[in-house]
Design a protein around this motif. Structure first.
Motif, short mmCIF file in Angstrom:
data_model
loop_
_atom_site.label_atom_id
_atom_site.label_comp_id
_atom_site.label_asym_id
_atom_site.label_seq_id
_atom_site.Cartn_x
_atom_site.Cartn_y
_atom_site.Cartn_z
N VAL A 149 0.84 -1.20 0.00
CA VAL A 149 0.00 0.00 0.00
C VAL A 149 0.88 1.25 0.00
O VAL A 149 1.85 1.33 0.76
N VAL A 150 0.54 2.21 -0.85
CA VAL A 150 1.18 3.53 -0.80
C VAL A 150 0.33 4.44 0.07
O VAL A 150 -0.88 4.56 -0.15
N LEU A 151 0.96 5.05 1.06
CA LEU A 151 0.23 5.90 2.00
C LEU A 151 0.09 7.33 1.45
O LEU A 151 0.69 7.68 0.44
N ALA A 152 -0.67 8.13 2.17
CA ALA A 152 -0.97 9.49 1.72
C ALA A 152 0.30 10.30 1.48
O ALA A 152 0.35 11.14 0.56
N ASP A 153 1.32 10.04 2.27
CA ASP A 153 2.54 10.86 2.14
C ASP A 153 3.60 10.22 1.25
O ASP A 153 4.73 10.68 1.20
N GLY A 154 3.22 9.11 0.58
CA GLY A 154 4.14 8.49 -0.36
C GLY A 154 4.97 7.37 0.22
O GLY A 154 5.72 6.71 -0.51
N ARG A 155 4.87 7.13 1.53
CA ARG A 155 5.56 5.96 2.08
C ARG A 155 4.91 4.68 1.55
O ARG A 155 3.71 4.66 1.25
N ILE A 156 5.70 3.62 1.47
CA ILE A 156 5.17 2.33 0.99
C ILE A 156 5.14 1.35 2.16
O ILE A 156 6.16 1.13 2.82
N ALA A 169 -7.97 10.86 9.85
CA ALA A 169 -7.19 12.07 10.12
C ALA A 169 -5.72 11.73 10.36
O ALA A 169 -4.83 12.48 9.96
N VAL A 170 -5.47 10.59 10.99
CA VAL A 170 -4.07 10.28 11.31
C VAL A 170 -3.34 9.68 10.11
O VAL A 170 -2.15 9.89 9.93
N LEU A 171 -4.06 8.96 9.23
CA LEU A 171 -3.40 8.35 8.07
C LEU A 171 -3.36 9.29 6.87
O LEU A 171 -2.54 9.10 5.96
N ASP A 172 -4.24 10.27 6.85
CA ASP A 172 -4.28 11.19 5.71
C ASP A 172 -4.54 12.60 6.25
O ASP A 172 -5.61 13.18 6.02
N PRO A 173 -3.56 13.16 6.95
CA PRO A 173 -3.80 14.41 7.69
C PRO A 173 -4.17 15.58 6.78
O PRO A 173 -4.85 16.51 7.23
N LYS A 174 -3.76 15.56 5.53
CA LYS A 174 -4.12 16.67 4.63
C LYS A 174 -5.40 16.39 3.85
O LYS A 174 -5.78 17.19 2.99
N ASN A 175 -6.03 15.25 4.12
CA ASN A 175 -7.27 14.88 3.43
C ASN A 175 -7.13 14.97 1.91
O ASN A 175 -7.95 15.58 1.23
N ILE A 176 -6.09 14.33 1.40
CA ILE A 176 -5.88 14.34 -0.06
C ILE A 176 -6.27 13.03 -0.72
O ILE A 176 -6.34 12.96 -1.94
N LEU A 177 -6.51 11.98 0.06
CA LEU A 177 -6.85 10.68 -0.55
C LEU A 177 -8.36 10.56 -0.73
O LEU A 177 -9.11 10.40 0.24
N ASN A 178 -8.78 10.65 -1.96
CA ASN A 178 -10.20 10.51 -2.32
C ASN A 178 -11.11 11.31 -1.38
O ASN A 178 -12.07 10.77 -0.82
N PRO A 179 -10.87 12.60 -1.25
CA PRO A 179 -11.67 13.40 -0.32
C PRO A 179 -13.14 13.44 -0.72
O PRO A 179 -13.48 13.37 -1.90
#
Lengths: 481, 481
Positions: free
Chosen positions: A183-190, A467-477
């Motif tokens: 899985v690629v996370l919201a901040d680009g970590r894998i 909120a903790v996994l996608d703090p900027k709410n950029i993943l499929n908001p």
């Protein structure tokens, strides 16, 4: 589901330098800015949602997905992850504002490994379900997930939406068929979680968090799937039953006698079968007399024999008890496929009868007959000429409670009743402790309904995790939550 | 696993007014402060951990658990949730500092509902596994989870640790047998998630987050469990196989022929069987000649017949191929139970042979023979007289790789080698992409090992989720993470 309203406010266009940075990751050839080329990425199959975007990117591999997400995170660019674009609740379609970019995984189509001895297969997210099934079949194994869109839907989408389908009764939902994820996370970590283990109790089970999250917590880029022995005997029967209650009794009798060998059990009403007979090319009734309800029952087994006998015993007992009035047994693979074509045609043919107000709901299996009776009565009380056509996966308590428009009514005028009909049906679902989305997910279509049906503490936990996994709410908001 | 070191620093005793507030919630009778009465709540069965506490509370119901947690959250009081206290990694034992209170769920023993038609059962967390199995049997159903401690372990503990056991090969782990949960969160809120639905795609799957979290994210207070048709035919065979490789080949042959009807498949070495024959009252060898390895194979089916024939076919083919050298088939329930007693005695008898260094590991199923061969060789290279006795659930790739001490060696001196032997075994596990905890969990025993074997991104996500669900770190602190 009223058609989406036109939006007044468009997002400001993405600055050209940012577009160039995204393009540099995937290469110009795989960054789509032309409106015509973008079109297939901006809609759903029913035409309920049509979105806009500045950019569709088609990364070649996990590292490119990670680089795209790292840049999106850095710049606060919202993204919509997309697989085969076959979703039914708008989860894969960007909003009309054009604020989001689309990340399509449709170039990531490698079957990375197939291990028949270990009964596992590792595939990229963009592999279609059909390709995954075929890769299993080639080594004498079964990948049992099966849904109508298998030719175009992808494993990544299947897992992100926790797809169901006709074999869930025996093999579970998509999430039940997975051993490991990448899985690629919201901040680009894998997250490198491609484990092939049947048992692994080292900490929290993260894979189940990403599956069914519809791309709002991370982007699934690859998965380790479970394989099963290919069945050696498969038997199917098209069965006339006098009522939904009789269908339920037949299901229980079949499971008591054949357990996990009951690999399919569908319930269908006559009025919907009439649509099939009228509109589906080559369709014909396997039985001489019409029946108010039908079941399509399939038994399969790794043993080479015994299933035909078991099927006949179940049906014979059903005749005795009056829960079966007639039945046709498939004598060939062609006949069996023919029965399934009748069942699978049932989604398609509703379009030919005009507008359809659809509900993908589930209730406890034992409550299905009562739910159907109450919901049909309530719909007819609301609009006496409407045509409810409830059908689906009885073995999972999952009924597609669709309502076709009255004959001759204006389609748009009928669809204007969507919200009211939906409230009528969902209230009865709630009364039975059911779910307003059994297998299609929440996406955009049911997002505003979710807080009304979900435990408030569960909603809080979901928001906290998001909120903790996608703090900027950029993943499929704006999807799911 | 060296024995825990005595701790220098005790936590300051809990202030008496706070003890009184906790007592007021559960009632004086169910708040234990006397050291003798506390003793059973402060240890594990192997005697590896002995904790301290100011207070053990035994709430009567979910509301009391919630009130205890609300007060714990308000006052920053750490808690250790506990079920049947049968855990093998110290997860249920408070630390030696005495800082934590223990919340035992052993008074919450209601079977809330059994629904044979819907194939579900709703039980309190404190119901023992045996009671849950019995409640299912009474209505002609099967609850298939099965582990040696079933008489005292509880459903809450089974789910919190995602228990495995002998039937996981066919029915999955504990988490796979759950439809819904009720959970008390760190701050005393209650998540009402007791759904009885087979399909429900409304948002994130929270139940899988709490299952396997060992009480660090919330306290499971009740669960909806799946039931299955009671099998009508069960057949078992005690099979001599020449090698672990032959055992694996027999497993594959059995699953190809019988699929999900293979409901048990255990692998055991002769040296461990010798321990059984020596120490287990009434044990005798079902076969005339000794064999280096044995398999206990069980087939079961909802059909009333056919399993015996299938079992005989599998064994006959095995003889032909040389992967089976002898076999005894159970001709009665007594005989079958006798085979299982031989297998289940294998944990107990190791104690009679002195010190044992234990590893609960898994590797991909196909890698089991290579793993065993390499790990045995490495242990013997390190300590030529040690006695590796690898056994367990071959069908899940889950081997209990235990090493008994050399005959005549001092037990404590042998156990001083725990860390080095563990490193030897875990390194080979890692080489095969395996897990250092297949079914027992992390608890306290493997907490410090976890960061070394887990993907760092997975560790980050786990810490993030923990921080958001338990911001004061009061739920089983120092366990897992």
């Amino acid at each position: 589901m009223p058609l989406p309203k036109p939006v007044a406010a468009l997002a400001p266009p993405m600055p050209e330098p940012l577009i160039q940075r995204f393009k540099a990751i995937v290469g110009d050839r795989y960054a789509i800015t032309d409106a015509n080329d973008q079109a297939p990425y901006l809609r759903d199959d029913r035409g309920l949602y049509i979105g806009r975007t500045s950019l569709v990117v088609r990364p070649a591999n996990t590292e490119e997905v990670a680089a795209v997400m790292a840049l999106a995170h850095e710049t606060g660019t919202p993204v919509v992850p997309q697989g085969g674009a076959t979703g039914l609740v708008g989860g894969h379609v960007p909003h009309e504002t054009g604020a989001e970019i689309v990340i399509s995984l449709n170039r990531m189509t490698a079957v990375r490994a197939v291990d028949p001895a270990g009964n596992t297969m590792t595939v990229d997210a963009g592999v279609t379900l059909q390709q995954a099934q075929d890769a299993a079949t080639e080594v004498g194994r079964l990948f049992p997930l099966n849904i109508g869109s298998k030719g175009s839907c992808t494993i990544g989408g299947n897992l992100s939406t926790n797809a169901g389908g006709t074999q869930a009764i025996a093999y579970g939902m998509a999430r039940d068929l997975v051993l490991g994820l990448e899985v690629v996370l919201a901040d680009g970590r894998i997250w490198h979680g491609l484990r092939t283990l049947k048992k692994d109790n080292t900490g929290y089970d993260l894979k189940h968090l990403f599956m069914g999250a519809e791309g709002t917590l991370g982007i699934i880029t690859a998965a380790v799937l479970k394989l099963y022995p290919a069945p050696r005997s498969i038997e199917a029967a098209w069965v006339a039953v006098p009522s939904a209650e009789a269908g339920l009794a037949l299901l229980n009798a079949a499971q008591e006698r054949a357990g996990p060998s009951v690999t399919g059990f569908e319930l269908m009403p006559r009025n919907l079968f009439d649509f099939v007979l009228k509109h589906l090319a080559g369709a014909r009734d396997p039985l001489a007399e019409p029946s108010p309800w039908y079941c399509l029952m399939e038994l399969s087994s790794a043993s080479a024999s015994g299933m035909r006998e078991t099927l006949e015993e179940i049906l014979a007992a059903g005749f005795e008890e009056g829960i079966v009035t007639d039945a046709a047994l498939a004598d060939s693979i062609d006949q069996r496929n023919g029965f399934w074509r009748l069942r699978e045609g049932m989604s398609e043919v509703q379009k030919m009868e005009g507008g359809s107000i659809k509900h993908d709901v589930s209730v406890p299996v034992a409550a299905v007959p009562a739910f159907i009776a109450e919901a049909v009565a309530a719909c007819l009380a609301y609009m006496p000429d409407c045509r409810p056509v409830p059908f689906g996966h009885l073995g999972d308590g999952n009924i597609h409670f669709n309502v076709s428009q009255p004959v001759g009514m204006d389609k748009a005028a009928f669809l204007d009743h969507w919200d009211r009909v939906q409230t009528i049906v969902h209230d009865i679902v709630a009364k039975h402790g059911g779910s307003i989305s059994a297998e299609h997910g929440i996406g955009r279509m049911k997002r505003d309904l979710l807080p009304g049906v979900k435990d408030p503490v569960a909603m809080d936990i979901m928001r906290q995790v998001k909120a903790v996994l996608d703090p900027k709410n950029i993943l499929n908001p704006g999807k799911v939550l």
